[in-house]
Design an enzyme around this catalytic site. Sequence first.
Site, mmCIF file in Angstrom:
data_model
loop_
_atom_site.group_PDB
_atom_site.id
_atom_site.type_symbol
_atom_site.label_atom_id
_atom_site.label_comp_id
_atom_site.label_asym_id
_atom_site.label_seq_id
_atom_site.Cartn_x
_atom_site.Cartn_y
_atom_site.Cartn_z
ATOM 1 N N CYS A 246 -8.060 -12.730 -46.050
ATOM 2 C CA CYS A 246 -8.035 -11.346 -46.702
ATOM 3 C C CYS A 246 -7.398 -11.470 -48.117
ATOM 4 O O CYS A 246 -8.057 -12.002 -49.006
ATOM 5 C CB CYS A 246 -7.262 -10.582 -45.722
ATOM 6 N N HIS A 331 -10.650 -10.583 -40.941
ATOM 7 C CA HIS A 331 -9.595 -11.062 -40.112
ATOM 8 C C HIS A 331 -10.211 -11.757 -38.927
ATOM 9 O O HIS A 331 -10.666 -10.933 -37.789
ATOM 10 C CB HIS A 331 -8.749 -9.892 -39.718
ATOM 11 N N ASP A 333 -8.851 -13.457 -36.843
ATOM 12 C CA ASP A 333 -7.717 -13.181 -35.795
ATOM 13 C C ASP A 333 -8.117 -11.840 -34.963
ATOM 14 O O ASP A 333 -7.262 -11.648 -33.941
ATOM 15 C CB ASP A 333 -6.410 -13.220 -36.302
#
Length: 362
Positions: A246, A331, A333
């Site tokens: 990001c 992202h 994650d």
Amino acid sequence: MERYLILDDGTVFKGQGFGAKIATTGEVVFTTGMSGYQEAITDQSYADQILVFTNPLLGNYGVNLDDYESLQPNCKGVVCREVARVATNWRMQDSLPHFMEEMGIPGISGIDTRALTKKLRSRGTMKGAIIDATDDLEHAFAQLHATVLSDQLVAKVSTTKPYPNPGTKKNIVLIDFGVKHSILRELAARDCNTIVLPYTATAQDILKLHPDGVLLSNGPGDPEMMTEAVAMVAEIQEHLPVFGICLGHQILARANGAKTFKMKFGHRGFNHPVRENATGRIMFTSQNHGYAVDPASIDPEKLIVTHTEINDNVVEGIKHRHYPAFSVQFHPDAAPGPMDAVDLFDDFLQMIDMRKEDKTNA
């Protein structure tokens, strides 16, 4: 408790208040996620923003400690169509309205979020305020117009002191620009011995820890303001493998001569399709960014574009041609969202192993 949401263009939305009983001002943005309201609200990339949820119902499964992405969120406010009157889930530890009250985050429900989102898509993100319905509107608009929103937000959300996320395997330095806990969870799942450093860390601060690699986290604000971090990355990529996420992606791009720009309304949500350019593989990703890398500014002698957003062709990933460094705008994650790209953490660790082999064979 009636409240108003007012926008910089003079629009007024009337609704019911919940959460903290305070007024607030911020940049009004929208997210298209169908779930994960707690993760979004506690994501530090939403610092100083009033978050509009396009999903019509919030709060139906409550809030729990496991799903925090930060312990002290800096989201300025929440806008939704409806807050669930009854919340139930076996993991639930608190209700959304009480959680927001405890965190000092005001909310407003009963808003036509479809009309509001269409306005933000056509006009772009804009300043807004959540105020009490008894407040003087003329005075509130005067205050809103006079408010200057800062793009230098990383100092507000980054840790001030180093801290560990212990493990027994690879030594990773994570630069905290507003890190989500889910990034730490992914590193912990791979038993990485992680040291989190403030955004002010220099290349010398990092090198003296002798890490195996460096991860640049997500965070809020304008990457153009991150001149010291850009200089640090430009130096550190010559010595260590680097993985950016990001804001970390934007900083890596700027460290190699690329430019960034502010998007009209950004990408925020958990259903953004991204193409892996080398394979054609399509993955759905979690995203939260209002700035992007300008593709025309990328030096093809330095960087390769590895991922592209299907809807609008935004640069979603880059890789350095000469150094072991890569980054993604989305992202991997998730939290919340699909885990289609979670293997990028494994790619980062594999890149570290390959660099060690190269040095051994050199």
